[in-house]
Design an enzyme around this catalytic site. Structure first.
Site, short mmCIF file in Angstrom:
data_model
loop_
_atom_site.label_atom_id
_atom_site.label_comp_id
_atom_site.label_asym_id
_atom_site.label_seq_id
_atom_site.Cartn_x
_atom_site.Cartn_y
_atom_site.Cartn_z
CG ASN A 13 39.49 -59.31 85.23
OD1 ASN A 13 38.85 -59.89 86.11
ND2 ASN A 13 40.73 -59.66 84.91
CB CYS A 40 41.33 -64.01 87.65
SG CYS A 40 41.65 -62.26 87.54
CG HIS A 96 38.54 -64.77 84.72
ND1 HIS A 96 37.90 -63.91 85.57
CD2 HIS A 96 39.75 -64.21 84.46
CE1 HIS A 96 38.68 -62.88 85.81
NE2 HIS A 96 39.81 -63.03 85.15
N1 ACO Z 1 45.30 -47.90 75.18
C1 ACO Z 1 46.07 -47.74 74.10
N2 ACO Z 1 47.22 -48.42 73.92
C2 ACO Z 1 47.58 -49.29 74.87
C3 ACO Z 1 46.81 -49.51 76.03
C4 ACO Z 1 45.62 -48.76 76.17
N3 ACO Z 1 44.81 -48.89 77.24
N4 ACO Z 1 47.43 -50.43 76.79
C5 ACO Z 1 48.55 -50.80 76.14
N5 ACO Z 1 48.64 -50.10 74.99
C6 ACO Z 1 49.68 -50.17 73.98
C7 ACO Z 1 50.94 -50.75 74.51
O1 ACO Z 1 51.71 -49.74 75.16
C8 ACO Z 1 51.61 -51.26 73.24
O2 ACO Z 1 52.21 -50.21 72.58
P1 ACO Z 1 53.65 -50.40 71.90
O3 ACO Z 1 53.45 -51.47 70.87
O4 ACO Z 1 53.93 -49.06 71.34
O5 ACO Z 1 54.57 -50.81 73.01
C9 ACO Z 1 50.41 -51.70 72.40
O6 ACO Z 1 49.26 -51.04 72.94
C10 ACO Z 1 50.17 -53.19 72.45
O7 ACO Z 1 50.16 -53.58 73.80
P2 ACO Z 1 50.08 -55.07 74.23
O8 ACO Z 1 50.23 -55.13 75.70
O9 ACO Z 1 50.94 -55.90 73.35
O10 ACO Z 1 48.55 -55.40 73.86
P3 ACO Z 1 47.83 -56.76 73.96
O11 ACO Z 1 47.22 -57.03 72.67
O12 ACO Z 1 48.64 -57.84 74.59
O13 ACO Z 1 46.65 -56.42 75.00
C11 ACO Z 1 46.07 -56.86 77.30
C12 ACO Z 1 46.94 -56.05 76.34
C13 ACO Z 1 44.63 -56.52 77.01
C14 ACO Z 1 46.40 -56.51 78.74
C15 ACO Z 1 46.33 -58.36 77.05
O14 ACO Z 1 47.70 -58.60 77.05
C16 ACO Z 1 45.67 -59.27 78.08
O15 ACO Z 1 44.46 -59.42 78.09
N6 ACO Z 1 46.47 -59.95 78.90
C17 ACO Z 1 45.97 -60.99 79.80
C18 ACO Z 1 45.10 -60.47 80.93
C19 ACO Z 1 44.73 -61.60 81.86
O16 ACO Z 1 44.21 -62.63 81.46
N7 ACO Z 1 45.03 -61.45 83.16
C20 ACO Z 1 44.78 -62.53 84.10
C21 ACO Z 1 43.63 -62.26 84.97
S1 ACO Z 1 43.83 -60.77 85.90
C22 ACO Z 1 44.09 -61.25 87.58
O17 ACO Z 1 44.33 -62.37 87.91
C23 ACO Z 1 44.06 -60.15 88.65
#
Ligand code: ACO
Length: 328
Positions: A285, A115, A255
């Site tokens: 993204n 990214c 980003h």
């Molecule tokens: N729908 C419903 N529930 C979901 C979903 C979904 N799509 N995805 C995950 N959940 C659930 C999980 O299973 C978890 O359930 P549990 O508590 O029963 O285990 C709960 O929701 C919370 O999940 P988290 O992963 O803790 O949610 P979080 O608030 O962290 O959000 C996310 C997830 C959006 C992926 C976040 O962690 C994020 O943005 N991470 C960084 C992404 C990023 O910057 N990536 C770098 C760039 S990408 C690249 O370089 C290719």
């Protein structure tokens, strides 16, 4: 050093097909409410069509850029493409884009920094202008993330979309252009965000396919913590070393991985969200394409001399920030 590199044109392209949160609700166990509140994403564009890869979108962006800036393909001296989803392992996607847009017999190559790829490519491209070697360099950020996203994995499939953006770099002797750049990486992040198979370590086998190793794997919460800290830190660092206060920055161009990461970065920089470029709600993204697509979408609101801070964080881990004084 002869002069600075200035962005003298920008163009973007996203494919027509729109994948909405409502449609994703039918594919995996998720909800519009969860996706919107956790990420800020409402819909994303997906490239459909047999045999179409990242180069298809990138060539549309480059073709549009050439037409918009009145640049003939023969005038372009170098093309760099940042992508994590190249059409092929080789030849490079940059080679293919040149072929598709009539740019012949010039240097062209790909950059892979997930990214943060566009920031890496922009940093490299600007050096060729600053040294006086070239006068017209194109930098493209393009990704077809739908090619490597597992649409049965709700933790990743809601996040990504496809798109491409391109900028033209030319020399300027005015006090604007690419003013400063910081690029960083830490390979210790490799296990948190990775497409494990398809490269030389794990070439494709029935086993790698069965294990779903050809798809994006992300440990979201770990990546989130690193992203929030590093994107905010690097943005603050580039401001400090260029003596910029929050009130001096016209726009943060972040980003677009997660609206909450963007808000944390803006907060650290002392910027209100009215000075933050945001298009995550409509594109998701798009990896290397997010930043040039933001510049394209917001171009009409930019004024010559505006201070912009471009910031990104991605797989690797990689991250960085670029200070741009808008030249158009
Ligand atoms: N729908 C419903 N529930 C979901 C979903 C979904 N799509 N995805 C995950 N959940 C659930 C999980 O299973 C978890 O359930 P549990 O508590 O029963 O285990 C709960 O929701 C919370 O999940 P988290 O992963 O803790 O949610 P979080 O608030 O962290 O959000 C996310 C997830 C959006 C992926 C976040 O962690 C994020 O943005 N991470 C960084 C992404 C990023 O910057 N990536 C770098 C760039 S990408 C690249 O370089 C290719």
């Amino acid at each position: 050093m002869n002069s600075r590199a200035a962005i003298t044109g920008v163009y973007g392209y996203v494919p027509d097909y729109i994948l909405t949160n409502a449609e994703l609700e039918k594919m995996v166990d998720t909800s519009d409410e969860w996706i919107t509140s956790r990420t800020g994403i409402k819909e994303r564009h997906i490239l459909k069509g047999e045999g179409l890869g990242t180069s298809h979108m990138a060539a549309k962006a480059v073709g549009g850029l050439l037409a918009k800036t009145g640049t003939a393909p023969e005038e372009v001296e170098l093309l760099i493409c940042a992508t994590t989803t190249p059409d092929y392992v080789f030849p490079s996607t940059a080679n293919l884009i040149c072929d598709m847009t009539g740019i012949r017999a010039v240097g062209s190559f790909d950059i892979q920094a997930a990214c943060s790829g566009f920031l890496y490519a922009l940093t490299i491209g600007s050096q060729f202008i600053e040294t006086g070697k070239y006068k017209k360099v194109i930098v493209v950020g393009a990704d077809k993330m739908s090619a490597i996203v597992d649409y049965t994995d709700r933790t990743t499939c809601v996040l990504f979309g496809d798109g491409a953006g391109a900028v033209l770099l030319e020399p300027t002797t005015e006090d604007n252009g690419i003013m400063d750049s910081i690029i960083r990486s830490d390979g210790a992040g490799q296990n948190h965000l990775v497409q494990k198979a398809g490269g030389s370590r794990y070439p494709p086998t029935h086993e790698t396919i069965d294990k779903r190793w050809h798809y994006v794997y992300q440990d979201g919460p770990s990546v989130f913590k690193f992203a929030v800290k590093n994107m905010a830190d690097v943005s603050a660092e580039i401001m400090e070393r260029n003596h910029l206060k929050g009130s001096d920055v016209a726009w943060l161009v972040p980003h677009q991985a997660n609206k909450r990461i963007i808000e944390a970065t803006a907060n650290r920089m002392g910027l209100g969200m009215d000075r933050v470029m945001l298009n995550i709600h409509k594109y998701g993204n798009t990896t290397a394409a997010t930043i040039p697509l933001c510049l394209f979408d917001y171009e009409s609101q930019l004024k010559k001399g505006d201070n912009l801070v471009l910031a990104a964080f991605g797989g690797g881990f990689t991250w960085g920030a670029i200070y741009v004084k808008w030249a158009l």
